[in-house]
Design an enzyme around this catalytic site. Structure first.
Site, PDB file in Angstrom:
ATOM      1  N   LEU A 359      38.894  42.319  32.267  1.00 58.71           N
ATOM      2  CA  LEU A 359      39.861  42.943  32.886  1.00 58.71           C
ATOM      3  C   LEU A 359      41.828  43.160  32.570  1.00 58.71           C
ATOM      4  CD1 LEU A 359      39.028  46.055  34.735  1.00 58.71           C
ATOM      5  CD2 LEU A 359      39.625  46.013  32.193  1.00 58.71           C
ATOM      6  N   GLY A 360      41.652  41.452  33.154  1.00 57.74           N
ATOM      7  CA  GLY A 360      43.048  40.553  33.713  1.00 57.74           C
ATOM      8  C   GLY A 360      42.782  40.082  34.450  1.00 57.74           C
ATOM      9  N   GLN A 361      44.464  38.596  35.205  1.00 54.41           N
ATOM     10  CA  GLN A 361      44.777  38.062  35.875  1.00 54.41           C
ATOM     11  C   GLN A 361      45.163  38.407  36.327  1.00 54.41           C
ATOM     12  OE1 GLN A 361      43.036  34.338  33.839  1.00 54.41           O
ATOM     13  NE2 GLN A 361      43.381  33.069  36.244  1.00 54.41           N
ATOM     14  N   GLY A 362      45.418  37.737  37.822  1.00 56.64           N
ATOM     15  CA  GLY A 362      47.400  38.090  38.320  1.00 56.64           C
ATOM     16  C   GLY A 362      46.866  36.764  39.421  1.00 56.64           C
ATOM     17  N   VAL A 367      40.274  39.929  37.672  1.00 57.39           N
ATOM     18  CA  VAL A 367      39.521  41.248  37.682  1.00 57.39           C
ATOM     19  C   VAL A 367      38.534  41.654  36.465  1.00 57.39           C
ATOM     20  CG1 VAL A 367      40.007  43.895  37.947  1.00 57.39           C
ATOM     21  CG2 VAL A 367      41.819  41.542  38.687  1.00 57.39           C
ATOM     22  N   ASP A 478      53.972  43.433  45.903  1.00 60.59           N
ATOM     23  CA  ASP A 478      54.296  42.320  43.866  1.00 60.59           C
ATOM     24  C   ASP A 478      54.179  44.037  43.476  1.00 60.59           C
ATOM     25  OD1 ASP A 478      54.116  41.799  41.973  1.00 60.59           O
ATOM     26  OD2 ASP A 478      51.969  40.576  42.450  1.00 60.59           O
TER      27      ASP A 478
END
Ligand SMILES: *[C@@H]1O[C@H](CO)[C@@H](O)[C@H](O)[C@H]1NC(C)=O
Ligand SMILES: *[C@@H]1O[C@H](CO)[C@@H](O)[C@H](O)[C@H]1NC(C)=O
Ligand SMILES: *[C@@H]1O[C@H](CO)[C@@H](O)[C@H](O)[C@H]1NC(C)=O
Ligand SMILES: *[C@@H]1O[C@H](CO)[C@@H](O)[C@H](O)[C@H]1NC(C)=O
Ligand SMILES: *[C@@H]1O[C@H](CO)[C@@H](O)[C@H](O)[C@H]1NC(C)=O
Ligand SMILES: *[C@@H]1O[C@H](CO)[C@@H](O)[C@H](O)[C@H]1NC(C)=O
Ligand SMILES: *[C@@H]1O[C@H](CO)[C@@H](O)[C@H](O)[C@H]1NC(C)=O
Length: 658
Positions: A359-362, A367, A478
């Site tokens: 789903l994503g990367q942070g 994720v 954040d």
């Protein structure tokens, strides 16, 4: 539904798997759905609790009562152990009610088997929104093992035989028929001499409302759980809502004063160099009650059977399975506890962390989307390795975070800490993040002013909870549009609120060397000096609020930033210039009021920024005079791409090493 034996095995083993994956970490068992902490449910519970100590004495040691109107009706049940001393019983009940009030923040159901400070007596306090009187209540189970293991020099075969026999005797004593005038019917305390232990003490109790057969099953389940989980430990206890089991090599709860010791069976010949018998002093294990305890089981066979069948049936049968898990058998563990997830299960749920499910990367990790065997969709955050955190710290931390419950926070369901993986499991919020709406030409039109205002207010409430209302006082650090998730009704949910804390336990320190945030949203004192406080979150909130009004990214105002741009228009007396053209039809005065609040939040001077509670008061009031803002902070002349938190921390390292 077509019956099929293989399917039945699959269902049974899957259910077992899910139940066994359960991990209870609270010292107090909390379950059930959440209720509004201000609701009359709490008032009812508190008011019942306040009388329990007196009532239980007046009712010979066992008392049940209910108060309030559905759905806020509370049912409580309380008992002290047979032979209780009145004062000790009252102290115990008071301690137990306090434990529930502080640990089960806003859970419907709770129970705790407690003891008084001087260890004279044990007692039970249980509360629920439905009457549990007369029902055998087995879940959740809580285990407190002694941290000490039985010395390896002892003959465990022999020990097990003697221990099993003692269990059988104590179960019999506890469930034997009593004169009907005896209120505390189920109680067994035994003290025995084992071949290699001078004294072993065992106590079993059940609530008197259940049948003797149910009491027996409950105690047997406690013993079975002990044997599968902590066999080999030198004492401990298993608590369930309906029964209590404890054994130790020393006397406890004053339960053994009148109990005669069962002598050891005749000793078999002992080899000459047999190790001396060690006596465990009373008090040695003090404190293990407080240890956070893990019950996490996943028998290998279970997994094999499960995987075998899931391959065959998962697709075709998923809906049946879900129905099955939704049944009452599962309802008391309906994801409401702290869950420890097995790595195998997470891999399966996310298709081995496949890229399609990403789903994503942070900054803190990647994720992935996943689906649990029960059909629940989850978001799995796989933390970047090397946080330097110990396993226990990680678990403790997550267990704190799972207790944070608010409508406007993404719910943390549990964790997995295995091999060198550290994984957080969240509920999946369907509508992706706010940035996908507010910064998208087409989707932005879905965000009418009403919707935007609701989102802003929801974020403010989520933050207020983190800052002030939760017991942990968390600074998010954040906050930005991509960390706000939207559910199906477009309600905002703040995500990622625990990650900063996980990595920096020394949260109260005013300064931190590790800057983890997103430039453009970061308050100047945080960016430049690493100072964090609730006010640095307020700053980020202010930036986000202005973005919601303008429909533009903070960093699209080249060289200046949205805050500075909005401030200049404010000073010129033309604040409406920044308003999203899609909102021109909307209540202009209200929008300008929000611009003013946004500018107050991004003021350079952190002390002048409002608290989130004040922001919420301003949102809701037509009449309160809102102060005029001062100049905002100019946080630099260029802005980086939004997902760039890692490079920000690198920049900071460079800055600070000069
Ligand atoms: C709780 O309710 C009382 C009275 O109904 C009210 O004064 C108080 O503000 C409420 N608190 C919260 C946090 O909603
Ligand atoms: C439970 O409470 C009800 C109502 O107060 C009472 O009638 C009943 O006798 C109680 N049951 C027991 C087992 O104490
Ligand atoms: C032990 O015996 C004394 C005297 O008979 C009695 O008062 C007390 O309640 C008993 N204690 C227990 C735990 O049964
Ligand atoms: C207790 O709470 C649960 C979850 O909110 C709800 O499903 C159930 O109907 C409630 N029971 C009663 C008797 O109100
Ligand atoms: C342990 O005890 C069992 C049962 O009494 C006995 O058969 C066995 O030989 C003992 N083992 C050792 C190592 O002493
Ligand atoms: C204890 O009881 C169980 C079940 O009633 C029985 O299977 C077991 O053999 C007994 N164990 C001992 C050591 O008596
Ligand atoms: C039960 O106990 C009461 C009071 O202790 C006593 O009067 C009665 O005789 C006992 N009944 C039986 C059947 O033992």
């Amino acid at each position: 539904m077509r019956k099929c034996p293989a399917l039945m095995i699959f269902l049974a083993s899957s259910l077992l798997l899910v139940l066994q994956t359960l991990e209870v970490v609270n010292a107090v068992g909390c379950a059930g759905s959440f209720f509004n902490a201000n609701s009359s449910y709490v008032q009812n519970r508190d008011s019942l609790f306040s009388t329990l100590a007196d009532k239980v004495i007046a009712n010979s040691g066992f008392y049940n009562a209910s108060l309030g109107k559905s759905p806020n009706r509370v049912h409580v049940l309380v008992l002290c152990a047979r032979g209780y001393d009145q004062q000790a019983c009252m102290n115990c009940v008071e301690s137990a009610t306090k434990g529930i009030q502080s640990n089960c923040l806003n859970r419907m159901d709770s129970f705790t088997w407690d003891k008084d400070v001087e260890d004279h007596v044990s007692c039970l306090v249980r509360s629920s929104n439905h009457s549990t009187l007369g029902n055998l209540e087995l879940r959740p189970a809580i285990i407190y093992p002694s941290p000490l293991s039985i010395e390896s020099s002892k003959n465990m075969t022999l020990f097990e035989q003697e221990w099993d026999a003692m269990v059988n005797r104590t179960v019999e004593t506890a469930t034997e028929a009593q004169n009907s005038s005896v209120v505390l019917k189920y109680y067994g305390a035994e003290r025995a001499e084992f071949t290699e232990f001078p004294n072993v003490y065992m106590l079993m109790q059940c609530t008197p409302d259940i049948t003797s057969q149910d009491c027996k099953s409950c105690l047997r389940e406690c013993v079975a759980l002990w044997k599968t989980q902590f066999w080999g430990r030198q004492g401990g206890e298993v608590n369930r809502p309906s029964c209590f089991f404890r054994w130790d090599p020393y006397a406890f709860h004053g339960a053994f004063d009148n109990v005669t010791r069962v002598p050891a069976p005749p000793r078999p010949p002992i080899p000459e160099n047999g190790s001396p018998i060690t006596t465990v002093k009373k008090g040695r294990s003090i404190g293990y009650r407080g240890i956070i305890v893990i019950i996490a089981v996943l028998t290998f066979i279970n997994l094999l059977v499960f995987i075998g069948f899931i391959k065959l049936y998962a697709r075709r049968r998923r809906s049946n399975y879900r129905t099955h898990l939704g049944s009452a058998e599962y309802s008391d563990s309906d994801g409401q506890f702290m869950l420890r997830f097995d790595l195998g299960m997470i891999s399966m749920a996310t298709d081995d962390f496949s890229t399609e499910n990403k789903l994503g990367q942070g900054g803190f990790g990647t994720v992935h989307k996943g689906t649990l065997p029960n059909g629940q969709e989850i978001a799995v955050k796989r933390l970047t390795k090397g946080s330097g955190q110990g396993d226990t710290e990680f678990k403790n931390e997550v267990s704190l975070l799972t207790r944070l419950q608010h409508r406007n926070l993404v719910k943390l369901l549990g964790f997995c800490s295995e091999a060198d993986e550290e994984i957080l499991v969240y509920e999946l919020v369907p509508n992706s993040s706010l940035d996908h709406f507010i910064f998208d030409e087409d989707k932005r039109s879905l965000l009418t002013w009403d919707v935007r205002f609701r989102i802003i207010e929801g974020i403010a409430r989520g933050l207020l909870y983190l800052h002030e209302d939760s017991q942990l006082k968390i600074i998010h650090r954040d906050l930005k549009a991509s960390n706000i998730l939207l559910d199906a009704e477009m309600n905002p949910k703040v995500a990622d609120f625990g990650t900063a804390r996980l990595f920096d336990t020394d949260e109260t320190r005013a300064e931190t060397r590790r800057i983890a945030g997103t430039r453009g949203y970061m308050a100047p004192e945080y960016l430049n000096h690493g100072q964090i406080s609730a006010k640095s979150d307020v700053y980020s909130f202010g930036v986000m609020l202005l973005e919601m009004i303008s429909g533009e990214r903070n960093n699209s105002f080249e060289g200046e930033g949205l805050a500075a741009y909005a401030w200049k228009r404010w000073v010129e007396g033309k604040p409406e210039v920044i308003i999203d053209p899609l909102l021109v039809e909307d209540p202009i005065n209200e929008i300008i009021k929000l611009i003013q609040i946004g500018l107050l939040c991004v003021q350079e001077n952190a002390a002048k920024r409002p608290t989130m509670s004040l922001v919420i008061v301003w949102f809701g009031s037509e009449t309160i005079t809102i102060p005029l803002p001062n100049a905002p902070a100019f946080t630099g002349s260029h802005f980086q791409s939004e997902n760039d938190s890692m490079s920000v921390s690198n920049i900071f390292t460079e800055l600070s090493s000069r």
